[in-house]
Design a protein around this motif. Structure first.
Motif, PDB file in Angstrom:
ATOM      1  N   HIS A  98      41.148 -34.555  16.175  1.00  0.00           N
ATOM      2  CA  HIS A  98      42.369 -34.011  15.879  1.00  0.00           C
ATOM      3  C   HIS A  98      42.617 -33.391  14.567  1.00  0.00           C
ATOM      4  O   HIS A  98      43.133 -32.119  14.566  1.00  0.00           O
ATOM      5  N   GLU A  99      42.203 -34.006  13.684  1.00  0.00           N
ATOM      6  CA  GLU A  99      42.484 -33.406  12.225  1.00  0.00           C
ATOM      7  C   GLU A  99      41.393 -32.469  12.167  1.00  0.00           C
ATOM      8  O   GLU A  99      41.663 -31.453  11.491  1.00  0.00           O
ATOM      9  N   ILE A 100      40.344 -32.361  12.511  1.00  0.00           N
ATOM     10  CA  ILE A 100      39.270 -31.325  12.405  1.00  0.00           C
ATOM     11  C   ILE A 100      39.797 -30.164  13.342  1.00  0.00           C
ATOM     12  O   ILE A 100      39.404 -29.115  12.581  1.00  0.00           O
ATOM     13  N   GLU A 101      40.379 -30.195  14.336  1.00  0.00           N
ATOM     14  CA  GLU A 101      41.097 -29.336  15.333  1.00  0.00           C
ATOM     15  C   GLU A 101      42.075 -28.497  14.526  1.00  0.00           C
ATOM     16  O   GLU A 101      42.084 -27.350  14.496  1.00  0.00           O
ATOM     17  N   LEU A 102      43.042 -29.574  13.839  1.00  0.00           N
ATOM     18  CA  LEU A 102      43.927 -28.808  12.868  1.00  0.00           C
ATOM     19  C   LEU A 102      43.674 -27.982  11.745  1.00  0.00           C
ATOM     20  O   LEU A 102      44.022 -26.789  11.593  1.00  0.00           O
ATOM     21  N   ILE A 103      42.372 -28.234  11.304  1.00  0.00           N
ATOM     22  CA  ILE A 103      41.886 -27.533  10.298  1.00  0.00           C
ATOM     23  C   ILE A 103      41.199 -26.142  10.728  1.00  0.00           C
ATOM     24  O   ILE A 103      41.526 -25.135  10.285  1.00  0.00           O
ATOM     25  N   ASP A 104      40.704 -26.422  12.005  1.00  0.00           N
ATOM     26  CA  ASP A 104      39.976 -25.281  12.640  1.00  0.00           C
ATOM     27  C   ASP A 104      41.348 -24.149  13.113  1.00  0.00           C
ATOM     28  O   ASP A 104      41.048 -22.873  12.865  1.00  0.00           O
ATOM     29  N   GLU A 105      42.179 -24.679  13.537  1.00  0.00           N
ATOM     30  CA  GLU A 105      43.355 -23.825  13.817  1.00  0.00           C
ATOM     31  C   GLU A 105      44.172 -23.224  12.843  1.00  0.00           C
ATOM     32  O   GLU A 105      44.310 -22.180  12.872  1.00  0.00           O
ATOM     33  N   LEU A 106      44.150 -23.976  11.699  1.00  0.00           N
ATOM     34  CA  LEU A 106      44.969 -23.380  10.311  1.00  0.00           C
ATOM     35  C   LEU A 106      43.817 -22.242   9.933  1.00  0.00           C
ATOM     36  O   LEU A 106      44.273 -21.328   9.477  1.00  0.00           O
ATOM     37  N   PHE A 107      42.425 -22.409  10.155  1.00  0.00           N
ATOM     38  CA  PHE A 107      41.471 -21.196   9.727  1.00  0.00           C
ATOM     39  C   PHE A 107      42.014 -19.952  10.775  1.00  0.00           C
ATOM     40  O   PHE A 107      41.994 -18.882  10.005  1.00  0.00           O
ATOM     41  N   SER A 108      42.280 -20.122  12.010  1.00  0.00           N
ATOM     42  CA  SER A 108      42.461 -19.199  12.954  1.00  0.00           C
ATOM     43  C   SER A 108      43.798 -18.605  12.483  1.00  0.00           C
ATOM     44  O   SER A 108      44.007 -17.246  12.558  1.00  0.00           O
ATOM     45  N   ASP A 109      44.720 -19.440  12.096  1.00  0.00           N
ATOM     46  CA  ASP A 109      46.146 -18.852  11.762  1.00  0.00           C
ATOM     47  C   ASP A 109      45.956 -17.954  10.594  1.00  0.00           C
ATOM     48  O   ASP A 109      46.609 -16.756  10.360  1.00  0.00           O
ATOM     49  N   VAL A 110      45.346 -18.323   9.719  1.00  0.00           N
ATOM     50  CA  VAL A 110      45.234 -17.695   8.283  1.00  0.00           C
ATOM     51  C   VAL A 110      44.463 -16.416   8.417  1.00  0.00           C
ATOM     52  O   VAL A 110      44.959 -15.223   7.952  1.00  0.00           O
ATOM     53  N   LEU A 111      43.288 -16.221   9.270  1.00  0.00           N
ATOM     54  CA  LEU A 111      42.850 -15.001   9.521  1.00  0.00           C
ATOM     55  C   LEU A 111      43.676 -14.093  10.380  1.00  0.00           C
ATOM     56  O   LEU A 111      43.836 -13.006  10.098  1.00  0.00           O
TER      57      LEU A 111
END
Length: 177
Positions: A98-111
């Motif tokens: 779940h934490e790894i998924e959050l970081i991946d989602e943060l990356f997508s949101d930042v982009l």
């Protein structure tokens, strides 16, 4: 269009607007991210005189959004680095999926925030003179307002997610190996 298409990035951004409990779209998020910007778009199309007045603020807005978008590019690099470091730790830090998924989602949101920031500045740049009420200028003003609204919402969401990621990562600081 494949090399310049932003479709994949947009789809990954949409996937971040899910409910905490499952992967379905979270309607309040969809409303804030799309309905409010669309409402601003419609308002700017209908109220041409107010839209023309809004263009008076575009020079400052272009500067601010460009600077923030540039910072978001730097943030994307840092998140990419964080993800690499977590991948290399092979779970030794105790991170969960779940934490790894959050970081991946943060990356997508930042982009996505970078993309929508640059698009909003581009629309502002071609929206025309302050006092010009031509339909094309008002259309680009409307796009600018909608994109700017989405940019603000996504950037705020990124800040919230950065805080959550910080809380997660800070649990591991000071651990002895």
């Amino acid at each position: 269009m494949g090399k310049i298409s932003l479709r994949g990035l947009f789809i990954r951004y949409l996937r971040t607007l899910h409910s905490v409990d499952d992967d379905s779209l979270y309607i309040p998020d969809v409303f804030v991210h799309f309905a409010i910007p669309f409402g601003l778009f419609i308002w700017a199309i209908i109220d041409t005189h107010s839209a023309a007045a809004v263009r008076a603020y575009f020079a400052n807005a272009m500067t601010a959004i460009s600077v923030i978008s540039g910072f978001m590019c730097g943030l994307a690099i840092m998140i990419f680095e964080l993800r690499i470091n977590l991948n290399q730790s092979n779970g030794e830090l105790g991170e969960n999926a779940h934490e790894i998924e959050l970081i991946d989602e943060l990356f997508s949101d930042v982009l996505w925030s970078v993309v929508v920031g640059f698009l909003s500045v581009g629309c502002m740049a071609i929206s025309g003179e302050i006092n010009d009420i031509a339909a094309v200028n008002n259309l680009f003003t409307a796009f600018s307002l909608a994109l700017c609204c989405n940019f603000i919402v996504v950037t705020l969401m990124c800040l919230k997610r950065i805080d959550v990621c910080y809380q997660f990562i800070s649990r591991f600081w000071g651990r002895k190996k």
